[in-house]
Motif scaffolding. Structure first.
Motif, short mmCIF file in Angstrom:
data_model
loop_
_atom_site.label_atom_id
_atom_site.label_comp_id
_atom_site.label_asym_id
_atom_site.label_seq_id
_atom_site.Cartn_x
_atom_site.Cartn_y
_atom_site.Cartn_z
N THR A 25 -13.26 -11.48 -5.47
CA THR A 25 -13.21 -11.04 -4.09
C THR A 25 -12.32 -11.97 -3.28
O THR A 25 -12.35 -13.19 -3.47
CB THR A 25 -14.63 -11.02 -3.49
OG1 THR A 25 -15.40 -10.02 -4.15
CG2 THR A 25 -14.60 -10.74 -2.00
N MET A 26 -11.54 -11.39 -2.39
CA MET A 26 -10.67 -12.17 -1.51
C MET A 26 -11.04 -11.88 -0.06
O MET A 26 -11.47 -10.77 0.28
CB MET A 26 -9.20 -11.80 -1.74
CG MET A 26 -8.70 -12.09 -3.14
SD MET A 26 -8.74 -13.84 -3.56
CE MET A 26 -7.60 -14.52 -2.35
N SER A 27 -10.83 -12.88 0.78
CA SER A 27 -11.20 -12.74 2.19
C SER A 27 -10.14 -13.33 3.09
O SER A 27 -9.38 -14.21 2.68
CB SER A 27 -12.53 -13.45 2.46
OG SER A 27 -13.57 -12.93 1.68
N TRP A 28 -10.13 -12.83 4.30
CA TRP A 28 -9.36 -13.43 5.39
C TRP A 28 -10.34 -13.95 6.44
O TRP A 28 -11.30 -13.25 6.80
CB TRP A 28 -8.43 -12.41 6.03
CG TRP A 28 -7.22 -12.06 5.23
CD1 TRP A 28 -7.06 -11.00 4.39
CD2 TRP A 28 -5.99 -12.79 5.18
NE1 TRP A 28 -5.81 -11.01 3.83
CE2 TRP A 28 -5.13 -12.10 4.30
CE3 TRP A 28 -5.51 -13.95 5.80
CZ2 TRP A 28 -3.83 -12.53 4.01
CZ3 TRP A 28 -4.23 -14.37 5.53
CH2 TRP A 28 -3.40 -13.67 4.65
N TYR A 29 -10.08 -15.15 6.90
CA TYR A 29 -10.82 -15.76 8.00
C TYR A 29 -9.82 -16.11 9.09
O TYR A 29 -8.61 -16.14 8.87
CB TYR A 29 -11.51 -17.05 7.55
CG TYR A 29 -12.72 -16.87 6.66
CD1 TYR A 29 -12.58 -16.51 5.32
CD2 TYR A 29 -14.00 -17.09 7.15
CE1 TYR A 29 -13.68 -16.35 4.50
CE2 TYR A 29 -15.12 -16.95 6.34
CZ TYR A 29 -14.94 -16.59 5.02
OH TYR A 29 -16.04 -16.44 4.21
N ARG A 30 -10.36 -16.41 10.26
CA ARG A 30 -9.50 -16.92 11.32
C ARG A 30 -10.24 -17.95 12.15
O ARG A 30 -11.47 -17.95 12.21
CB ARG A 30 -9.00 -15.78 12.22
CG ARG A 30 -10.05 -15.16 13.12
CD ARG A 30 -9.46 -14.00 13.90
NE ARG A 30 -10.40 -13.46 14.87
CZ ARG A 30 -10.17 -12.39 15.63
NH1 ARG A 30 -9.00 -11.72 15.51
NH2 ARG A 30 -11.07 -11.97 16.49
N GLN A 31 -9.47 -18.81 12.78
CA GLN A 31 -10.05 -19.83 13.64
C GLN A 31 -9.18 -19.98 14.88
O GLN A 31 -8.00 -20.35 14.79
CB GLN A 31 -10.17 -21.17 12.93
CG GLN A 31 -10.93 -22.21 13.72
CD GLN A 31 -11.34 -23.40 12.89
OE1 GLN A 31 -10.78 -23.66 11.83
NE2 GLN A 31 -12.34 -24.14 13.35
N ALA A 32 -9.78 -19.66 16.02
CA ALA A 32 -9.11 -19.81 17.31
C ALA A 32 -9.38 -21.21 17.84
O ALA A 32 -10.37 -21.85 17.48
CB ALA A 32 -9.61 -18.75 18.27
#
Length: 116
Positions: free
Chosen positions: A33-40
């Motif tokens: 499984t692959m994921s995208w995360y983000r951090q503002a």
């Protein structure tokens, strides 16, 4: 060793689109499984979307549903994030990630800035 390299970030106007890519190596990509995360700035890292090993199951954070699409090409060991209808609040560093042998791995991140 596991390597994840993101690309495709940049500056875009509100309402615009970007496609992020993440090239993976060092593990058998098609099985994970692959994921995208983000951090503002000033905020915690949050999950954006995930895709199962075959691509048959995708999940999204509520605020991204209908605007973002995660996909993968197992022949190219690459996962993508198509982002449409971008908003200023989507401004963040976007990270590709996977869990491999009980450890979570991250790419270096790619900056997405949504501004007029």
């Amino acid at each position: 060793q596991v390597q994840l390299v993101e690309s495709g970030g940049g500056l875009v106007q509100p309402g615009g689109s970007l496609r992020l890519s993440c090239a993976a190596s060092g593990f058998t990509f098609q099985y994970y499984t692959m994921s995208w995360y983000r951090q503002a700035p000033g905020k915690e890292r949050e999950l954006v979307a995930s895709i199962s090993s075959t691509g048959g199951i995708t999940t999204y954070a509520d605020s991204m549903k209908g605007r973002f699409t995660i996909s993968r090409d197992n022949a190219k060991n690459t996962v993508y994030l198509q982002m449409n209808s971008l908003k200023p609040e989507d401004t963040a560093v976007y990270y590709c990630s996977t869990r491999y042998r009980s450890s979570r791995y991250w790419g270096q991140g790619t900056q997405v800035t949504v501004s007029s």
